[in-house]
Design a protein around this motif. Structure first.
Motif: not given
Length: 442
Positions: A262-263, A258-260, A323, A266
């Protein structure tokens, strides 16, 4: 004894009781429609087998103690039936037919008598399990009531006992006949209460009023609400992740990419699949396992081996970041290789049971035949699929409840093959923590 009319008037005059049961009934309807009915449908269509059905139904009733099924003649009776039956598939076929609401009272009469006779035969053939034939009345009426609450009353012992003491009900010559007579008595009370209260009354309102009078009072409800006991106990991982250490609180987000996640990761010079593997290893250690982390860089190996040293079992696990969910597909050959590589060593070390677990964000298109083939043709006792949030919930329960140990946790890995549902985790609670004396409408 207090007359039915006085009981109903006292019940409706009590704001505490009215508010309590209004919320109780709302929750019953919600859980029945959104969780229990889909589960019953899946069972009747053979999408789930009788063991998974028992586990998930009992788990839901421990999570939502709304019908009294989490007691001796509900969940524990289900356990006794499964222990006593010669083959699980036999009980599954029997139950698929009898949990469907009857066409009429004559059908209910016949169904209860037939299943009670079947239970009696199981009782005579397996004295250790000792299923109780009379429990059939509550057991079947629970499933009928969950599906059609306005047509079929639930046969609560508290209600039965009160009606007997008032001289309104007596057991008949058969359990089926007794249930039909019970319906007639409840219909009379509903009709009378509707006249007294000038509003329609459901079967559950009769049971609620009797139980409130016999078992509860306003002070108990106030204490329950003041202490927070009136609210549903949180059993699944929520946004605040109670009891979960921060290092594994985002395991589900990492598993799904999920984006959170990944961020957050990173800046790290590490891919999310590797981070997921490491977090799984940490979580198994927190559960209490002696964990050997393998994974990437260790050759053709699973991601880790979690050993319950004092409990004589081990879990070979593999973490799959996905995913869209994980599908075994052609990986069964790799899984077979992992099993063959490590089971001999683990057996030599004295492990009586060895399990294989795949951890991912979710699972899709799982073929039961693949799981059966792996169990049959390798030296593995069971293979389970665990969503990351289910593994988090298992850790939360382990940390929150000090009486749980790795013997209890073994149930998750050894009970049945396939994907373990979150509500099934409630079944790791030892039986000594459950009431074995009676069941109640809470």
């Amino acid at each position: 004894m207090t007359s039915p009319e006085d009981i109903f008037r006292d019940f409706t005059d009590s704001k505490e009781a009215s508010d309590h049961y209004e919320e109780h009934n709302r929750k019953r309807d919600e859980v029945a429609e959104e969780e229990l009915q889909p589960l019953i449908d899946d069972f009747r269509s053979s999408e789930v087998d009788v063991v998974e059905f028992r586990n998930r139904n009992n788990g839901l009733n421990k999570q939502h103690p709304l019908w009294g099924f989490d007691g001796f003649v509900g969940g524990m009776h289900f356990n006794k039936l499964l222990k006593a039956v010669p083959g699980e598939s036999e009980l599954g076929e029997k139950l698929r037919n009898v949990i469907q609401p009857p066409e009429n009272e004559a059908d209910a009469h016949e169904t209860i008598d037939a299943f009670a006779e079947y239970t009696q035969r199981l009782k005579e053939n397996d004295l250790d399990s000792d299923p109780f034939p009379k429990s059939t009345i509550f057991f079947l009426s629970y499933f009928w009531h969950v599906q059609q609450s306005t047509d079929w009353p639930l046969y609560y012992p508290t209600t039965e006992q009160y009606l007997k003491e008032e001289g309104l009900f007596e057991m008949e010559e058969s359990y089926g006949a007794s249930y039909v007579d019970f319906i007639a008595t409840m219909d009379d009370l509903r009709e009378e209460a509707s006249t007294w209260l000038e509003t329609p009354v459901e079967y559950r309102e009769v049971s609620n009023a009797i139980y409130w009078h016999e078992e509860l009072d306003e002070s108990e409800i106030e204490d329950e609400e003041t202490s927070g006991g009136g609210e549903e106990t949180e059993t699944f991982v929520n946004g605040d992740k109670p009891y979960l250490p921060p290092v594994v609180a985002d395991l589900d987000a990492v598993a799904a990419g999920r984006d959170e996640a990944v961020n957050q990761y990173a800046p790290a010079d590490t891919d999310l699949p590797v981070i997921f593997e490491r977090k799984c290893g940490i979580l198994f250690k927190m559960l209490g396992f002696d964990t050997e982390v393998l994974g990437q860089g260790s050759g053709r190996n699973p991601d880790g081996i979690a050993e319950a040293v004092r409990n004589d079992y081990a879990v070979i696990y593999d973490a799959k970041k996905r995913e869209e969910g994980y599908r075994i597909g052609r990986d069964d050959r790799t899984i077979r290789e992992y099993i063959e590589t490590h089971t001999r060593r683990l057996r030599d070390q004295g492990k009586r049971h060895i399990y294989f677990a795949i951890v991912s964000s979710s699972f899709r298109d799982t073929e039961e035949s693949t799981l059966r083939d792996l169990r049959t043709n390798t030296d593995i006792d069971n293979i389970v699929l665990l969503k990351a949030d289910v593994l988090q919930e298992l850790l939360r329960m382990r940390l929150e409840e000090p009486y749980l140990n790795l013997d209890d946790v073994e149930w998750v890995f050894g009970n049945r093959p396939g994907e373990i549902q979150s509500e099934e985790l409630e079944n790791i609670v030892p039986e000594w923590r459950q009431s074995d004396s009676e069941f109640f409408v809470s």
